[in-house]
Design a protein around this motif. Structure first.
Motif, PDB file in Angstrom:
ATOM      1  N   LEU B 155      31.584  12.452 -55.456  1.00  0.00           N
ATOM      2  CA  LEU B 155      31.244  12.623 -54.032  1.00  0.00           C
ATOM      3  C   LEU B 155      31.385  11.426 -53.224  1.00  0.00           C
ATOM      4  CD1 LEU B 155      29.333  16.047 -53.812  1.00  0.00           C
ATOM      5  CD2 LEU B 155      31.819  15.771 -53.557  1.00  0.00           C
ATOM      6  N   LEU B 156      30.464  10.679 -53.852  1.00  0.00           N
ATOM      7  CA  LEU B 156      30.081   9.141 -52.883  1.00  0.00           C
ATOM      8  C   LEU B 156      31.281   8.466 -53.276  1.00  0.00           C
ATOM      9  CD1 LEU B 156      26.403   8.819 -54.375  1.00  0.00           C
ATOM     10  CD2 LEU B 156      27.312   9.416 -51.867  1.00  0.00           C
ATOM     11  N   GLN B 157      31.857   8.053 -54.340  1.00  0.00           N
ATOM     12  CA  GLN B 157      32.870   7.270 -54.625  1.00  0.00           C
ATOM     13  C   GLN B 157      34.209   7.677 -53.774  1.00  0.00           C
ATOM     14  OE1 GLN B 157      32.248   4.367 -55.959  1.00  0.00           O
ATOM     15  NE2 GLN B 157      30.417   4.688 -57.150  1.00  0.00           N
ATOM     16  N   THR B 158      34.405   8.815 -53.774  1.00  0.00           N
ATOM     17  CA  THR B 158      35.585   9.355 -52.929  1.00  0.00           C
ATOM     18  C   THR B 158      35.297   9.498 -51.450  1.00  0.00           C
ATOM     19  OG1 THR B 158      35.054  11.431 -53.653  1.00  0.00           O
ATOM     20  CG2 THR B 158      36.599  10.512 -55.201  1.00  0.00           C
ATOM     21  N   ASN B 159      34.237   8.908 -51.106  1.00  0.00           N
ATOM     22  CA  ASN B 159      33.787   8.957 -49.602  1.00  0.00           C
ATOM     23  C   ASN B 159      33.822  10.389 -49.072  1.00  0.00           C
ATOM     24  OD1 ASN B 159      33.890   6.254 -49.377  1.00  0.00           O
ATOM     25  ND2 ASN B 159      35.834   6.174 -49.514  1.00  0.00           N
ATOM     26  N   LYS B 160      33.625  11.444 -49.666  1.00  0.00           N
ATOM     27  CA  LYS B 160      33.392  12.743 -49.342  1.00  0.00           C
ATOM     28  C   LYS B 160      32.013  12.840 -48.896  1.00  0.00           C
ATOM     29  CE  LYS B 160      36.929  15.109 -51.988  1.00  0.00           C
ATOM     30  NZ  LYS B 160      37.654  16.154 -52.591  1.00  0.00           N
ATOM     31  N   ALA B 161      31.113  12.166 -49.328  1.00  0.00           N
ATOM     32  CA  ALA B 161      29.866  11.921 -48.704  1.00  0.00           C
ATOM     33  C   ALA B 161      29.511  10.543 -48.714  1.00  0.00           C
ATOM     34  CB  ALA B 161      28.764  12.691 -49.675  1.00  0.00           C
ATOM     35  N   ASN B 162      28.654   9.956 -47.773  1.00  0.00           N
ATOM     36  CA  ASN B 162      28.096   8.585 -47.491  1.00  0.00           C
ATOM     37  C   ASN B 162      26.714   8.544 -48.514  1.00  0.00           C
ATOM     38  OD1 ASN B 162      30.084   8.287 -45.625  1.00  0.00           O
ATOM     39  ND2 ASN B 162      28.868   8.833 -43.814  1.00  0.00           N
ATOM     40  N   SER B 163      25.916   9.596 -48.364  1.00  0.00           N
ATOM     41  CA  SER B 163      25.005   9.479 -49.228  1.00  0.00           C
ATOM     42  C   SER B 163      24.501  10.920 -49.787  1.00  0.00           C
ATOM     43  CB  SER B 163      23.542   9.270 -48.415  1.00  0.00           C
ATOM     44  OG  SER B 163      23.518  10.049 -47.173  1.00  0.00           O
ATOM     45  N   ALA B 164      23.794  11.137 -50.583  1.00  0.00           N
ATOM     46  CA  ALA B 164      23.406  12.493 -51.134  1.00  0.00           C
ATOM     47  C   ALA B 164      21.912  12.737 -51.458  1.00  0.00           C
ATOM     48  CB  ALA B 164      24.240  12.658 -52.570  1.00  0.00           C
ATOM     49  N   ILE B 165      21.433  14.084 -51.340  1.00  0.00           N
ATOM     50  CA  ILE B 165      20.178  14.393 -51.842  1.00  0.00           C
ATOM     51  C   ILE B 165      20.475  15.332 -53.131  1.00  0.00           C
ATOM     52  CG2 ILE B 165      18.184  15.899 -51.384  1.00  0.00           C
ATOM     53  CD1 ILE B 165      18.664  15.270 -48.532  1.00  0.00           C
ATOM     54  N   CYS B 166      20.221  14.761 -54.416  1.00  0.00           N
ATOM     55  CA  CYS B 166      20.436  15.747 -55.467  1.00  0.00           C
ATOM     56  C   CYS B 166      19.141  15.651 -56.328  1.00  0.00           C
ATOM     57  CB  CYS B 166      21.549  14.939 -56.203  1.00  0.00           C
ATOM     58  SG  CYS B 166      21.134  13.557 -57.192  1.00  0.00           S
ATOM     59  N   GLY B 167      19.207  16.724 -57.236  1.00  0.00           N
ATOM     60  CA  GLY B 167      18.290  16.922 -58.046  1.00  0.00           C
ATOM     61  C   GLY B 167      17.776  18.311 -58.663  1.00  0.00           C
ATOM     62  N   TRP B 168      16.854  18.784 -58.857  1.00  0.00           N
ATOM     63  CA  TRP B 168      16.407  19.899 -59.704  1.00  0.00           C
ATOM     64  C   TRP B 168      15.347  20.576 -58.523  1.00  0.00           C
ATOM     65  CZ3 TRP B 168      17.689  22.563 -63.941  1.00  0.00           C
ATOM     66  CH2 TRP B 168      16.832  23.309 -64.597  1.00  0.00           C
ATOM     67  N   ILE B 169      15.582  22.043 -58.436  1.00  0.00           N
ATOM     68  CA  ILE B 169      14.478  22.768 -57.606  1.00  0.00           C
ATOM     69  C   ILE B 169      14.538  24.242 -58.197  1.00  0.00           C
ATOM     70  CG2 ILE B 169      16.426  23.027 -55.969  1.00  0.00           C
ATOM     71  CD1 ILE B 169      14.003  23.341 -54.031  1.00  0.00           C
ATOM     72  N   ASP B 170      13.444  24.404 -58.951  1.00  0.00           N
ATOM     73  CA  ASP B 170      13.386  25.593 -59.812  1.00  0.00           C
ATOM     74  C   ASP B 170      12.039  26.576 -59.537  1.00  0.00           C
ATOM     75  OD1 ASP B 170      14.671  27.487 -61.979  1.00  0.00           O
ATOM     76  OD2 ASP B 170      13.013  26.513 -63.302  1.00  0.00           O
ATOM     77  N   LEU B 171      12.363  27.725 -59.357  1.00  0.00           N
ATOM     78  CA  LEU B 171      11.233  28.744 -59.224  1.00  0.00           C
ATOM     79  C   LEU B 171      11.268  29.736 -59.949  1.00  0.00           C
ATOM     80  CD1 LEU B 171       8.557  29.459 -57.454  1.00  0.00           C
ATOM     81  CD2 LEU B 171      10.266  30.700 -55.898  1.00  0.00           C
ATOM     82  N   ASP B 172      10.355  30.200 -60.889  1.00  0.00           N
ATOM     83  CA  ASP B 172      10.322  31.193 -61.963  1.00  0.00           C
ATOM     84  C   ASP B 172       8.940  31.804 -62.248  1.00  0.00           C
ATOM     85  OD1 ASP B 172      11.153  33.309 -63.594  1.00  0.00           O
ATOM     86  OD2 ASP B 172      11.806  31.616 -65.156  1.00  0.00           O
TER      87      ASP B 172
END
Lengths: 381, 205
Positions: B155-172
């Motif tokens: 996403l970043l390398q193809t300029n579909k986004a300038n920055s990103a929030i990524c990761g793991w978010i789990d609730l069980d």
């Protein structure tokens, strides 16, 4: 950069267990949406589209002797993938990304009367079943992004072929009809009390359906299969988690971004396979976005009156039908449309027509404010 | 292609509390429930965003964690959201399921049902921060830093986004675990699968 071509497709739905059978059903104006009186789904009768259990069992028997080991959804997914693999026996699975799209997976496993353990409702469990069944070298990627899942899963496969070391991607999606979703959409008063009517003045809500669909993407085209994915984008409305944007902002933006990647303009689009759920607000939002994107004259259909809303399968299933339309240079009508029903003009297809189809736009939108657009291009041989 | 991106900031939420850049900012008492804990941070941050109270727990975790993640960062409006978890929206699924089970007299509630999709938390974050950007929610048994890195990087390398929030978010049910990173042009930690994996695991539990 490697392109991603759509090489094979498959559909398991109430309208048939092959693409051919499904396409013929659409041409013949059949709908899988029927009145359902079944306490397992709802205390009240409702309209939905269901895959007959017996037909699924019969088809699955040819694939595996262990029918009782798999849930209904898993049988649908396994059948769809098996049919695609049968047609491509030499596929190098080490170079194949596998992506599963589903919104609710085995959600029926949460019901206390369901024979499967509750844990089976976790979406990655179906990925494990698929991996074991086909002896895949890697665990499939699972995507769950509301009603754009099926389209976005194709985009994930395309991205992995474009930019990674994959030669192929199997993208499979599915969702089942369940008491869980029927009661939920009913609580929103979002279910039509008859067969839904996308984009029509008489529209009054969605029907739920169930289906699985599968596409095989290849970095190389074959002589007969020359349709590639040229652009795709998602964009969030950043407006409301359940209500569609009043301006069509996110859908408009996703269309613009997909066109940009595909290096196409709206005037070059020959046909739109829209989302068209048949709720008042969704279809109005889509009309606004298409109008803003200068696509008001482009022939358009929604297939929801044939299949109902099949959630995580819908955009994938509708892409498969679009590919078929492109191969046959045919425009399929928007079933159950009688009267203009949006504030902005749309060119709704009302009868089967021959038309040369080169560039096709597929769109979808969903809860969480997500929107998706993808451009398919047919190359000359 | 091949611009260099960095992990500009990162947060963890686990039973110890809420961490920013590995430092425990909000310790959580052992017997304090998650909802109460998140509400206390909400109050302390003076967010004044009453929608927060209507959200399910997964969304509350997402809102509070991104608030801390972005505290000292200017956010670009074209920031993609790429999340992953194990349980999807299971906690809220069970709540909806309870309301429709035969023994229950409760009625299905649209306010509950709308949260029975894991990507709703991304929708809530997008609304809060005005992000009309790329979204994708993936499910896996455990965090797959290689894949999340790959997808976000494309996403970043193809300029579909300038920055990103990524990761793991789990609730069980009683278990929860969040690790969110802000990826942009600014920072010192190179955005690589190894660094992502290391940051994920490098926290007190």
């Amino acid at each position: 950069m490697k392109k991603a071509y759509i090489i094979n497709t498959e559909i398991i739905s109430p309208l048939g267990f092959s693409v051919q059978e499904n396409y013929e059903s659409l041409v013949n104006g059949l709908s899988g949406v029927k009145q359902i009186d079944n306490y397992n789904y709802s205390n009240r009768s409702f309209y939905g589209a269901q895959i007959p259990e017996k037909k699924l069992e019969k088809a699955f028997k040819d694939l595996s002797a262990n029918s009782e080991k798999y849930t209904k959804l898993e049988k649908m997914l396994l059948l769809a993938v098996a049919k695609v693999l049968d047609k491509n026996p030499n596929l190098d699975l080490k170079k194949t990304a596998v992506i599963i799209s589903t919104t609710k997976g085995n959600i029926d496993a949460l019901d206390r009367n369901n024979p499967f353990p509750k844990e089976r409702a976790k979406l990655f469990e179906s990925a494990k079943q698929l991996q074991a069944f086909f002896k895949l070298p890697q665990t499939p990627i699972v995507l769950s992004n509301a009603c754009i899942s099926g389209g976005l899963a194709i985009a994930v496969g395309k991205k992995l072929i474009n930019h990674q070391n994959y030669e192929h991607a199997i993208v499979v999606g599915g969702d089942i009809l369940s008491k869980f979703t029927v009661s939920g959409f009913s609580s929103f008063q979002a279910l039509d009390t008859k067969v839904c009517a996308p984009f029509c003045k008489q529209r009054n809500g969605i029907n739920l359906g169930e289906a699985a669909a599968c596409v095989l993407l290849n970095a190389k085209p074959t002589a007969a299969e020359l349709i590639s994915i040229e652009g795709e984008a998602t964009a969030n409305d950043a407006n409301h988690i359940s209500g569609p944007s009043r301006t069509g902002d996110g859908l408009f933006k996703s269309i613009q971004n997909a066109l940009k990647e595909a290096k196409l303009t709206s005037s070059e689009i020959d046909f739109i396979s829209a989302h068209g759920t048949a709720t008042l607000y969704n279809d109005e939002m889509e009309a606004k976005a298409f109008s803003r994107a200068n696509l008001q004259e482009t022939p358009l259909h929604s297939l929801k009156a044939h299949y109902g809303h099949t959630l995580g399968a819908s955009a994938l299933l509708e892409t498969v039908i679009s590919v078929e339309c492109m191969k046959r240079n045919q425009l399929l009508p928007n079933f159950n449309f009688t009267q203009k029903g949006t504030s902005k003009k749309l060119n709704i297809i009302t009868q089967l027509k021959q038309k040369s189809l080169k560039n096709v736009l597929k769109t979808a939108s969903g809860f969480g404010g997500c929107n998706f657009a993808m451009l398919l291009k047919k190359h000359s041989a | 292609m091949n611009s260099t991106f960095y992990t500009s900031d990162f947060v963890h939420l686990n039973r110890q509390g809420l961490f920013r850049k590995g430092k425990l900012l909000y310790p959580k008492a052992k017997n304090e429930n998650l909802d109460t804990f998140l509400k206390s941070i909400y109050k302390e941050l003076e967010l004044n965003y009453s929608k927060f109270y209507k959200m399910d727990l997964l969304s509350k975790m997402g809102i509070i964690c991104t608030e801390i993640l972005l505290q000292e960062n200017q956010i670009d409006k074209n920031t993609a959201l790429v999340f992953q978890n194990n349980a999807g929206s299971l906690a809220t699924d069970l709540e909806h399921q309870k309301s429709i089970s035969k023994s229950s007299n409760a009625l299905a509630s649209p306010a509950v049902f709308v949260y029975t999709l894991p990507n709703i938390v991304m929708g809530e974050i997008a609304i809060k921060h005005g992000l009309k950007s790329e979204n994708a929610f993936f499910i896996a048994e455990s965090f797959t830093p290689n894949f999340i890195h790959t997808y976000t990087d494309i996403l970043l390398q193809t300029n579909k986004a300038n920055s990103a929030i990524c990761g793991w978010i789990d609730l069980d049910s009683d278990r929860y675990n969040v690790f969110l990173t802000l990826i942009s042009n600014n920072g010192k930690i190179r955005y690589t699968p190894d660094n992502l994996k290391q940051l994920y695991t490098n926290v007190d539990e």
